[in-house]
Design a protein around this motif. Structure first.
Motif, PDB file in Angstrom:
ATOM      1  N   ALA A 184       0.830  -1.209   0.000  1.00 40.11           N
ATOM      2  CA  ALA A 184       0.000   0.000   0.000  1.00 40.11           C
ATOM      3  C   ALA A 184       0.859   1.251   0.000  1.00 40.11           C
ATOM      4  CB  ALA A 184      -0.929  -0.008   1.211  1.00 40.11           C
ATOM      5  N   ARG A 185       1.997   1.212   0.666  1.00 38.40           N
ATOM      6  CA  ARG A 185       2.880   2.381   0.693  1.00 38.40           C
ATOM      7  C   ARG A 185       3.445   2.676  -0.697  1.00 38.40           C
ATOM      8  NH1 ARG A 185       5.990   0.708   4.432  1.00 38.40           N
ATOM      9  NH2 ARG A 185       4.740   1.599   6.116  1.00 38.40           N
ATOM     10  N   ARG A 186       3.802   1.627  -1.443  1.00 35.97           N
ATOM     11  CA  ARG A 186       4.330   1.858  -2.798  1.00 35.97           C
ATOM     12  C   ARG A 186       3.261   2.442  -3.724  1.00 35.97           C
ATOM     13  NH1 ARG A 186       6.852  -3.210  -1.747  1.00 35.97           N
ATOM     14  NH2 ARG A 186       5.158  -4.271  -2.853  1.00 35.97           N
ATOM     15  N   TRP A 187       2.054   1.878  -3.677  1.00 33.23           N
ATOM     16  CA  TRP A 187       0.989   2.367  -4.549  1.00 33.23           C
ATOM     17  C   TRP A 187       0.591   3.798  -4.190  1.00 33.23           C
ATOM     18  CZ3 TRP A 187      -0.781   0.571  -9.012  1.00 33.23           C
ATOM     19  CH2 TRP A 187      -0.551  -0.762  -9.332  1.00 33.23           C
ATOM     20  N   LEU A 188       0.487   4.087  -2.904  1.00 32.92           N
ATOM     21  CA  LEU A 188       0.104   5.440  -2.500  1.00 32.92           C
ATOM     22  C   LEU A 188       1.217   6.450  -2.775  1.00 32.92           C
ATOM     23  CD1 LEU A 188      -1.783   4.709   0.837  1.00 32.92           C
ATOM     24  CD2 LEU A 188      -2.756   5.446  -1.343  1.00 32.92           C
ATOM     25  N   SER A 189       2.467   6.015  -2.708  1.00 30.76           N
ATOM     26  CA  SER A 189       3.578   6.925  -3.036  1.00 30.76           C
ATOM     27  C   SER A 189       3.541   7.313  -4.509  1.00 30.76           C
ATOM     28  CB  SER A 189       4.908   6.258  -2.699  1.00 30.76           C
ATOM     29  OG  SER A 189       5.005   5.981  -1.316  1.00 30.76           O
ATOM     30  N   ALA A 190       3.311   6.337  -5.373  1.00 29.82           N
ATOM     31  CA  ALA A 190       3.224   6.641  -6.808  1.00 29.82           C
ATOM     32  C   ALA A 190       2.023   7.537  -7.109  1.00 29.82           C
ATOM     33  CB  ALA A 190       3.141   5.347  -7.611  1.00 29.82           C
ATOM     34  N   LEU A 191       0.893   7.244  -6.455  1.00 32.65           N
ATOM     35  CA  LEU A 191      -0.306   8.048  -6.699  1.00 32.65           C
ATOM     36  C   LEU A 191      -0.126   9.486  -6.231  1.00 32.65           C
ATOM     37  CD1 LEU A 191      -3.235   8.102  -7.669  1.00 32.65           C
ATOM     38  CD2 LEU A 191      -3.929   7.395  -5.371  1.00 32.65           C
ATOM     39  N   SER A 192       0.475   9.676  -5.063  1.00 35.09           N
ATOM     40  CA  SER A 192       0.683  11.037  -4.559  1.00 35.09           C
ATOM     41  C   SER A 192       1.692  11.798  -5.410  1.00 35.09           C
ATOM     42  CB  SER A 192       1.153  10.987  -3.103  1.00 35.09           C
ATOM     43  OG  SER A 192       2.410  10.309  -3.008  1.00 35.09           O
ATOM     44  N   ALA A 193       2.726  11.105  -5.931  1.00 35.77           N
ATOM     45  CA  ALA A 193       3.701  11.779  -6.785  1.00 35.77           C
ATOM     46  C   ALA A 193       3.053  12.257  -8.078  1.00 35.77           C
ATOM     47  CB  ALA A 193       4.863  10.834  -7.091  1.00 35.77           C
ATOM     48  N   VAL A 194       2.230  11.399  -8.701  1.00 39.19           N
ATOM     49  CA  VAL A 194       1.555  11.795  -9.939  1.00 39.19           C
ATOM     50  C   VAL A 194       0.574  12.939  -9.681  1.00 39.19           C
ATOM     51  CG1 VAL A 194      -0.014  11.005 -11.747  1.00 39.19           C
ATOM     52  CG2 VAL A 194       1.885   9.554 -11.020  1.00 39.19           C
ATOM     53  N   THR A 195      -0.163  12.848  -8.562  1.00 42.69           N
ATOM     54  CA  THR A 195      -1.148  13.893  -8.243  1.00 42.69           C
ATOM     55  C   THR A 195      -0.470  15.233  -8.011  1.00 42.69           C
ATOM     56  OG1 THR A 195      -2.595  12.233  -7.250  1.00 42.69           O
ATOM     57  CG2 THR A 195      -3.022  14.527  -6.694  1.00 42.69           C
ATOM     58  N   SER A 196       0.619  15.235  -7.258  1.00 42.38           N
ATOM     59  CA  SER A 196       1.299  16.499  -6.955  1.00 42.38           C
ATOM     60  C   SER A 196       1.944  17.112  -8.196  1.00 42.38           C
ATOM     61  CB  SER A 196       2.349  16.269  -5.873  1.00 42.38           C
ATOM     62  OG  SER A 196       3.293  15.291  -6.302  1.00 42.38           O
ATOM     63  N   LEU A 197       2.536  16.272  -9.047  1.00 41.63           N
ATOM     64  CA  LEU A 197       3.105  16.811 -10.277  1.00 41.63           C
ATOM     65  C   LEU A 197       2.014  17.346 -11.197  1.00 41.63           C
ATOM     66  CD1 LEU A 197       5.967  14.288 -11.149  1.00 41.63           C
ATOM     67  CD2 LEU A 197       6.180  16.666 -10.389  1.00 41.63           C
ATOM     68  N   GLY A 198       0.848  16.661 -11.226  1.00 40.27           N
ATOM     69  CA  GLY A 198      -0.268  17.171 -12.015  1.00 40.27           C
ATOM     70  C   GLY A 198      -0.774  18.509 -11.511  1.00 40.27           C
ATOM     71  N   VAL A 199      -0.814  18.668 -10.188  1.00 37.87           N
ATOM     72  CA  VAL A 199      -1.241  19.949  -9.619  1.00 37.87           C
ATOM     73  C   VAL A 199      -0.242  21.044  -9.992  1.00 37.87           C
ATOM     74  CG1 VAL A 199      -1.564  21.203  -7.447  1.00 37.87           C
ATOM     75  CG2 VAL A 199      -2.580  18.949  -7.744  1.00 37.87           C
ATOM     76  N   GLY A 200       1.058  20.738  -9.922  1.00 38.17           N
ATOM     77  CA  GLY A 200       2.061  21.732 -10.281  1.00 38.17           C
ATOM     78  C   GLY A 200       1.969  22.145 -11.740  1.00 38.17           C
ATOM     79  N   MET A 201       1.795  21.177 -12.640  1.00 41.84           N
ATOM     80  CA  MET A 201       1.676  21.506 -14.055  1.00 41.84           C
ATOM     81  C   MET A 201       0.377  22.255 -14.350  1.00 41.84           C
ATOM     82  SD  MET A 201       4.540  20.550 -15.051  1.00 41.84           S
ATOM     83  CE  MET A 201       4.307  21.033 -16.756  1.00 41.84           C
ATOM     84  N   SER A 202      -0.647  22.023 -13.526  1.00 41.38           N
ATOM     85  CA  SER A 202      -1.890  22.790 -13.696  1.00 41.38           C
ATOM     86  C   SER A 202      -1.668  24.266 -13.417  1.00 41.38           C
ATOM     87  CB  SER A 202      -2.977  22.236 -12.775  1.00 41.38           C
ATOM     88  OG  SER A 202      -3.274  20.890 -13.092  1.00 41.38           O
ATOM     89  N   THR A 203      -0.852  24.571 -12.402  1.00 38.47           N
ATOM     90  CA  THR A 203      -0.563  25.984 -12.132  1.00 38.47           C
ATOM     91  C   THR A 203       0.266  26.613 -13.249  1.00 38.47           C
ATOM     92  OG1 THR A 203       1.419  25.381 -10.868  1.00 38.47           O
ATOM     93  CG2 THR A 203      -0.655  25.551  -9.655  1.00 38.47           C
ATOM     94  N   VAL A 204       1.157  25.821 -13.874  1.00 35.44           N
ATOM     95  CA  VAL A 204       1.909  26.346 -15.020  1.00 35.44           C
ATOM     96  C   VAL A 204       0.972  26.578 -16.192  1.00 35.44           C
ATOM     97  CG1 VAL A 204       3.762  25.826 -16.663  1.00 35.44           C
ATOM     98  CG2 VAL A 204       4.040  25.258 -14.252  1.00 35.44           C
ATOM     99  N   TYR A 205       0.043  25.673 -16.416  1.00 34.12           N
ATOM    100  CA  TYR A 205      -0.934  25.833 -17.495  1.00 34.12           C
ATOM    101  C   TYR A 205      -1.769  27.100 -17.309  1.00 34.12           C
ATOM    102  CZ  TYR A 205      -5.270  25.013 -20.099  1.00 34.12           C
ATOM    103  OH  TYR A 205      -6.369  25.156 -20.919  1.00 34.12           O
TER     104      TYR A 205
END
Length: 338
Positions: A184-205
């Motif tokens: 569960a830690r591996r899956w949640l780590s990958a999910l949080s990394a993708v979510t946070s990078l998506g949020v950052g790119m949304s602010t750039v957009y």
């Protein structure tokens, strides 16, 4: 013959929703291992490199301006509505409420305050470190830039590093940090990394942050998650102190309720002439009061055997016009005929 019922997937889900009888013993606390220390050092070096690259107005600043002039919100306007909603995943208020509700349920289910305390410590570190960096460097955002090609530092801004990105990393990453199993830690780590990078790119957009702001915010949030094991002893002591205060408060409430119970008047000992105290005299117990039945008339009553029989006078039968009293001769009937 086997009589056990096979549990379905839904039964297992409801079993996990029930509260456990006591705190589980398998809840492991992450330690500051060599691997984590190496990741922390590498992320810190990346953080310093990003700040230095912006300070010297390097190629990274030129890339920031190129992305800003590209105006992604004009290149792909069809996703603008979706990005407006998606960027909310990085706002501190809504995300903190959602994650706090989930971790509060976990705290209740597992009889521990560690999930909520870990979230509180991480958000406190986020506000202190990211807030201090924003105010200290004072960089202006793309919409408020004054000089083309400049780094826009120390001009009173507050966008470097990106707070949306750092908050997304910490808020969603704390779920992976508190996961019960390595899978569960591996899956949640990958999910949080993708979510946070998506949020950052949304602010750039949307044009509210430079690309370097997003990179520094991602590194700032990751540093907080990697440093959390250093604060685990503080979390443990805080949990013990809070639970101790709770137990003392409950004990005080129970003691107060016990002292407020109604008690009889205190007994007063009067010493006699001999000087020896005698026990207090008991109050006489009154005889039980008996009430007379409601159908008895007031006054003295005698037993049934002592009463004199009374014979009723006259007949008890009601008078009838065609009947004659007993002992009287009936009247002669007229004889008909010749």
């Amino acid at each position: 013959m086997r009589t056990e019922r096979n549990l379905t997937r839904l039964d297992r889900v409801f079993a996990r929703l029930d509260r456990e009888p006591e705190r589980p013993a398998h809840l492991d606390v992450p330690e500051m291992s060599r691997h984590r220390i190496a990741l922390f050092a590498g992320t810190l070096a990346f953080y310093i490199a990003i700040v230095w690259a912006v300070l010297i107005t390097s190629w990274l600043v030129r890339l920031d301006w190129q992305v800003m002039f590209f105006r992604p919100y004009q290149q792909w306007p069809e996703i603008h509505a979706f990005v407006d909603y998606y960027v909310v995943l990085g706002q501190r208020g809504p995300t903190a409420v959602m994650v706090a509700a989930w971790l509060g349920w976990r705290s209740w289910r597992q009889h521990t305050l560690r999930p909520l305390l870990a979230l509180g410590v991480s958000l406190l570190l986020l506000n202190v470190t990211v807030g201090a960096a924003k105010i200290g460097m004072g960089r202006l955002g793309p919409h408020y830039a004054t000089t083309i090609g400049a780094n826009e530092m120390w001009l009173g801004g507050d966008i470097f590093p990106s707070g949306h990105t750092a908050n997304a990393v910490v808020t969603w990453g704390i779920l992976a940090y508190l996961a019960s199993t390595p899978r569960a830690r591996r899956w949640l780590s990958a999910l949080s990394a993708v979510t946070s990078l998506g949020v950052g790119m949304s602010t750039v957009y949307l044009g509210t942050h430079w690309l370097s702001d997003v990179l520094l915010g991602w590194a700032a949030g990751l540093l907080i998650l990697l440093a959390l094991p250093w604060f685990e002893p503080l979390i443990t002591r805080s949990e013990a102190w809070i639970l101790g205060r709770r137990d003392r408060w409950f004990a005080r409430l129970g003691r107060t309720a016990a002292t407020r119970r109604p008690v009889g008047p205190p007994a007063v000992l009067t010493p006699p002439a001999s000087g020896r105290a005698e026990p207090p005299a008991r109050e006489p117990v009154a005889a039980p009061r008996t009430r007379a039945p409601a159908y008895l008339a007031p006054g003295p009553h005698t037993a049934r055997s002592d009463r004199t029989p009374v014979t009723p006078a006259g007949s008890r039968r009601p008078p009838h016009a065609d009947r004659h009293p007993r002992g009287a001769a009936p009247a002669a009937r007229p004889v008909s005929g010749g």
